[in-house]
Scaffold this active site. Structure first.
Site, short mmCIF file in Angstrom:
data_model
loop_
_atom_site.label_atom_id
_atom_site.label_comp_id
_atom_site.label_asym_id
_atom_site.label_seq_id
_atom_site.Cartn_x
_atom_site.Cartn_y
_atom_site.Cartn_z
N ARG A 6 0.78 -1.23 -0.06
CA ARG A 6 -0.03 0.02 -0.06
C ARG A 6 0.87 1.28 -0.11
O ARG A 6 0.58 2.27 -0.57
CB ARG A 6 -0.71 -0.16 1.07
CG ARG A 6 -1.89 -1.08 1.07
CD ARG A 6 -2.94 -0.94 2.31
NE ARG A 6 -4.09 -1.63 1.60
CZ ARG A 6 -4.98 -2.19 2.62
NH1 ARG A 6 -4.94 -2.16 3.74
NH2 ARG A 6 -6.25 -2.93 2.06
N ARG A 29 -7.93 0.08 13.55
CA ARG A 29 -9.35 0.62 14.09
C ARG A 29 -9.08 1.51 15.64
O ARG A 29 -9.51 0.48 16.67
CB ARG A 29 -10.45 -0.33 14.47
CG ARG A 29 -10.83 -0.73 12.63
CD ARG A 29 -11.93 -1.81 12.99
NE ARG A 29 -12.00 -2.39 11.70
CZ ARG A 29 -13.09 -1.99 10.92
NH1 ARG A 29 -13.95 -0.89 11.03
NH2 ARG A 29 -13.16 -2.50 9.65
N ARG A 49 -7.81 8.22 12.23
CA ARG A 49 -9.05 7.65 13.24
C ARG A 49 -8.58 7.82 14.78
O ARG A 49 -9.47 7.23 15.55
CB ARG A 49 -9.02 5.90 12.82
CG ARG A 49 -9.64 6.08 11.38
CD ARG A 49 -10.27 4.70 11.13
NE ARG A 49 -10.70 4.69 9.78
CZ ARG A 49 -10.97 3.63 8.96
NH1 ARG A 49 -10.81 2.44 9.80
NH2 ARG A 49 -11.58 3.54 7.69
N LYS A 74 -20.19 -15.89 0.51
CA LYS A 74 -21.55 -15.53 0.48
C LYS A 74 -22.06 -15.09 -0.68
O LYS A 74 -21.51 -14.01 -1.26
CB LYS A 74 -21.79 -14.72 1.65
CG LYS A 74 -21.75 -15.41 3.03
CD LYS A 74 -21.95 -14.09 3.96
CE LYS A 74 -22.10 -14.81 5.37
NZ LYS A 74 -22.07 -13.26 6.06
N LYS A 119 -22.21 -10.42 -2.76
CA LYS A 119 -22.24 -10.18 -4.13
C LYS A 119 -23.19 -9.83 -5.08
O LYS A 119 -23.15 -9.90 -6.19
CB LYS A 119 -21.05 -11.37 -4.57
CG LYS A 119 -20.26 -11.53 -3.82
CD LYS A 119 -18.61 -11.50 -4.43
CE LYS A 119 -17.68 -11.52 -2.96
NZ LYS A 119 -16.53 -12.47 -2.83
N GLY A 161 -19.25 -29.14 0.58
CA GLY A 161 -18.29 -28.68 -0.67
C GLY A 161 -17.37 -27.76 -0.11
O GLY A 161 -17.64 -26.71 0.56
N ASN A 163 -13.32 -11.89 -8.58
CA ASN A 163 -13.34 -11.55 -7.38
C ASN A 163 -14.13 -12.85 -6.41
O ASN A 163 -15.06 -13.38 -6.62
CB ASN A 163 -14.33 -10.40 -7.15
CG ASN A 163 -14.41 -9.86 -5.65
OD1 ASN A 163 -14.81 -10.57 -4.74
ND2 ASN A 163 -14.04 -8.76 -5.50
N GLY A 194 -8.71 -8.21 -1.99
CA GLY A 194 -9.04 -9.21 -1.15
C GLY A 194 -8.43 -10.64 -1.39
O GLY A 194 -7.28 -10.74 -1.89
N ASP A 195 -9.05 -11.62 -1.13
CA ASP A 195 -8.45 -12.98 -1.19
C ASP A 195 -8.15 -13.69 -2.49
O ASP A 195 -7.14 -14.15 -2.48
CB ASP A 195 -9.62 -14.14 -0.86
CG ASP A 195 -9.99 -14.03 0.66
OD1 ASP A 195 -8.96 -13.70 1.59
OD2 ASP A 195 -11.05 -14.13 1.07
N GLY A 208 -13.16 -3.75 -0.79
CA GLY A 208 -14.40 -3.03 -0.70
C GLY A 208 -14.72 -2.13 -1.63
O GLY A 208 -15.73 -2.14 -2.31
N ASN A 252 -14.61 41.51 -24.20
CA ASN A 252 -15.70 42.08 -24.62
C ASN A 252 -15.18 43.66 -24.59
O ASN A 252 -15.26 44.06 -23.57
CB ASN A 252 -16.94 42.03 -23.66
CG ASN A 252 -18.12 42.94 -23.69
OD1 ASN A 252 -18.39 43.56 -24.79
ND2 ASN A 252 -18.81 43.11 -22.50
N GLY A 306 -13.56 41.76 -19.99
CA GLY A 306 -13.79 43.33 -20.10
C GLY A 306 -12.49 43.98 -20.39
O GLY A 306 -11.81 43.93 -21.38
P1 AMP Z 1 -15.07 -13.42 0.57
O1 AMP Z 1 -14.71 -12.71 1.51
O2 AMP Z 1 -16.82 -13.28 0.21
O3 AMP Z 1 -14.54 -13.41 -0.91
O4 AMP Z 1 -14.91 -15.20 0.89
C1 AMP Z 1 -13.62 -15.57 1.31
C2 AMP Z 1 -13.56 -16.63 2.05
O5 AMP Z 1 -14.57 -17.81 1.32
C3 AMP Z 1 -12.51 -17.42 2.14
O6 AMP Z 1 -11.97 -17.27 3.66
C4 AMP Z 1 -13.02 -18.84 1.82
O7 AMP Z 1 -12.42 -19.77 2.97
C5 AMP Z 1 -14.38 -18.93 1.76
N1 AMP Z 1 -14.84 -19.97 0.94
C6 AMP Z 1 -14.63 -20.31 -0.33
N2 AMP Z 1 -15.21 -21.32 -0.81
C7 AMP Z 1 -15.95 -22.09 0.51
C8 AMP Z 1 -16.69 -23.08 0.69
N3 AMP Z 1 -16.90 -24.00 -0.36
N4 AMP Z 1 -17.09 -23.40 2.00
C9 AMP Z 1 -16.62 -22.35 2.70
N5 AMP Z 1 -16.13 -21.31 2.90
C10 AMP Z 1 -15.59 -21.08 1.66
#
Ligand code: AMP
Length: 645
Positions: free
Chosen positions: A40, A66, A122, A201, A205, A295, A319, A353-354, A376, A406, A630
């Site tokens: 960064r 924080r 902060r 989740k 998204k 899974g 992403n 991110g990841d 984010g 003018n 002017g």
């Molecule tokens: P995100 O922050 O929404 O991009 O989610 C990243 C996280 O999703 C990581 O910590 C992964 O371990 C988790 N993740 C990815 N695939 C799976 C899965 N099949 N089951 C549980 N967690 C998952």
């Protein structure tokens, strides 16, 4: 994405100015407060070096962690200041506070090319509350604000957004690059455009998927979020991650994709585990999982399927990981997708991110077109949301600039000829459009002298009738036949002494277009009106009536000059901000009437004691596209100096 056509540090003169830069130095630290990843800080170097090299007095601000609104040693920016100093090979002075005595003393002592870093913003709870007083305090240290903290651009905080209310605000090179690359991918992608979405989740998204459905050709879905979609298809997903309350939505998204002709591709199968552990018992399932299994990663057949889309993609946005990649036994899917994206010839963008971490760990970072520095923020960008830290910055000028003189009731025909003969050599390389508004009887000489040059000739008035019993007046066809290009109408002196009204201005505007010329329409308030606080309403009204019945195409070529009457020939000038504010009101009025694209094209001049000494700063303002000059237009040297700004 015209909302993101922002001015950058390169568009503003920083030399000798105090420039406060918001960076994202929220770096990871170990227990001994050593920085474990300085990406960064590295990301902000181009902007900081540019400011130093261009003799700015640089003030740096950032947050770190924080600290919840109070001073805590472990959140001090000291390690970042030390690291920045090492990277630049230059002293970085760290203030003991943010807006306290020490910060002000150190800022006041700054010389050109030197750097002061404020403490963690902060440490004040006002920062995250976007408190106006706190913003004002920060702003009072500087002349210019630069935002280069893409990672916090989606937060409306005092140091990212609030401060832009009090200073000319532009972006740094990092933000410029982020929005240029991601903006282009969204607006004008090389096709096929493939999005790869993963992570835990669906709910995080949804917005991104919805927005991308209007833009991409294919969406590949993996990771934990895939199972909610698979459940919606009626598959048995065993104990896999699932958001029950989003199953219906997943169905809708799949229907929407189908209706829009987008391939929404789900895994063919996955690697599953009995427990959420790296060394848990493992089994590969196709489509339907066993009841006790969850899974954890995509399987080889899914990697193969996804690879077909990735290999032929023109643009890829990725992403979220394809599985629980933190566990080595379930990291293969994410690794393979990272490899495929790195090896593809597509424009590849990774949304922080990841997935960014995965690509970096695997050593593929340099094979990716762009890895966003903001998780984010990049998600919100891909969602099509406006990022407040960027919206607050000044818009880049997409219009030409136009400086018109003018002359009022000055100069004889022969003086006119001499003047323009001298002027034409001085302004022949001008990058702005140039015009001289001369008295009627001087028009012919002016046109003769300006023939074949870049100087355009304007009349100072015109009657709206074509001909008739209007003693002393001049009509459109007369001016057109001579070769006049512009007509100034509604000047405050004509409104004041010759009975010009908003209605006659409107009639004249129509007539100017009817006879193939372009109007420079003047608006503006008197001192009394300003003091009564009716400036904005009055100017909006004047603009509305002046343009009544004109087409969008006509308004696009109209010039509106804002002339505060109290600043004409009085020696008083509006401040740059006052002038810009009203010019922005004029543009906003046009936007409301004709839409953004017309407002973007409209040239708004400022007039009112424009001189060589103030022209540059006025013309640098976001909504001022030049001047109606002017007194200073009567001297070749002065007018030339103004044109050259
Ligand atoms: P995100 O922050 O929404 O991009 O989610 C990243 C996280 O999703 C990581 O910590 C992964 O371990 C988790 N993740 C990815 N695939 C799976 C899965 N099949 N089951 C549980 N967690 C998952």
């Amino acid at each position: 994405m015209s909302a993101y056509n922002k001015m950058s540090v390169k568009d503003i003169d920083v030399s000798g100015k105090r420039v406060i830069v918001r960076v994202d130095f929220n770096v990871p630290l170990d227990d001994n407060l050593n920085i474990t990843d300085d990406n960064r800080i590295q990301g902000a170097i181009p902007t900081i070096s540019y400011l130093v090299n261009n003799k700015a007095k640089v003030i740096i601000m950032s947050h770190l962690g924080r600290p919840k609104g109070e001073f805590k040693e472990k959140y001090s920016l000291k390690p970042a200041a030390v690291r920045l100093s090492e990277l630049l090979g230059k002293e970085v002075v760290l203030a003991k506070d943010v807006i306290g005595e020490d910060a002000f003393a150190k800022v006041n002592a700054l010389q050109q090319g030197q750097i002061v870093m404020l403490e963690n913003v902060r440490f004040h709870k006002e920062e995250e509350k976007n408190d106006p007083e706190f913003s004002k305090k920060l702003a009072s240290m500087a002349d210019i604000y630069v935002n280069d903290a893409f990672g916090t651009a989606h937060r409306a905080h005092a140091s990212t957004t609030g401060i832009a209310d009090y200073l000319p605000a532009v972006c740094g090179f990092l933000i410029e690059k982020e929005i240029a690359i991601m903006g282009k991918a969204l607006e004008n992608p090389k096709r096929p455009f493939v999005a790869i979405m993963g992570g835990a989740k669906v709910s995080d998204k949804i917005g991104v998927i919805k927005n991308l459905l209007d833009k991409v050709d294919t969406i590949l879905i993996g990771g934990g979020m895939a199972y909610t979609f698979e459940k919606a298809l009626g598959r048995n997903i065993g104990k896999s991650l699932c958001e029950e309350d989003k199953v219906e939505l997943a169905k809708e998204l799949m229907d929407e994709a189908k209706a829009k002709g987008v391939n929404l591709v789900l895994p063919l199968g996955g690697k599953a585990a009995k427990e959420f552990k790296n060394d848990a018992e493992m089994k590969v399932f196709k489509e339907n999982y066993g009841d006790d299994w969850m899974g954890m990663d995509i399987d080889d057949s899914t990697i193969e399927l996804f690879s077909q889309y990735i290999k032929t993609a023109g643009t890829i946005v990725w992403n979220g990981p394809m599985g629980v990649f933190e566990m080595p036994n379930f990291a293969n899917g994410t690794k393979e997708i990272a490899r495929l994206v790195a090896e593809s010839n597509a424009v590849s963008i990774i949304g922080g991110g990841d997935s960014a971490a995965a690509v970096e760990q695997l050593g593929y970072a340099d094979k990716i077109t762009h890895i966003s520095t903001g998780g984010g923020a990049s998600l919100e960008f891909l969602e099509g949301l406006e990022l407040p830290g960027i919206v607050a910055l000044m818009d880049k000028k997409v219009r030409n600039t136009f400086v018109a003189g003018n002359w009022k009731m000055n100069k004889t025909p022969n003086e006119t000829f001499d003047f323009i003969t001298k002027l034409k050599d001085q302004v022949k390389d001008a990058t702005t459009d140039v015009a001289c508004g001369v008295p009627f009887v001087c028009l012919q000489k002016a046109l003769d002298a300006a023939k074949g040059t870049n100087i355009k000739i304007a009349a100072q008035n015109m009657h709206y009738e074509e001909n008739g019993a209007y003693t002393g007046e001049v009509s459109g066809p007369m001016l057109k036949e001579m070769g006049v290009e512009y007509v100034i109408i509604g000047h405050s002196e004509r409104r004041q002494y010759f009975g010009e009204t908003d209605e006659t201005v409107n009639k004249k505007a129509h007539a100017v277009f009817k006879y193939g010329m372009k109007p420079i329409i003047c608006v503006g308030e008197s001192l009394v009106q300003r003091e009564q606080g009716v400036t904005d309403d009055l100017v909006r009204y004047q603009v509305k009536i002046a343009l009544l019945g004109l087409t969008a195409e006509q308004v696009k070529t109209t010039v509106i000059a804002y002339e505060p009457i109290w600043a004409i020939g009085t020696g008083r000038t509006a401040t740059n901000e006052q002038a810009n504010e009203v010019c922005a009101v004029i543009r906003d009025t046009v936007k409301n009437l004709y839409g953004q694209h017309v407002a973007d094209a409209l040239i708004v001049q400022y007039g009112g004691s424009v001189k060589p000494s103030n022209a540059k700063e006025l013309f640098e303002m976001s909504d001022i596209d030049g001047g109606l000059v002017g007194g200073a237009s009567l001297k070749v040297e002065d007018f030339t100096a103004i044109v050259k700004y």
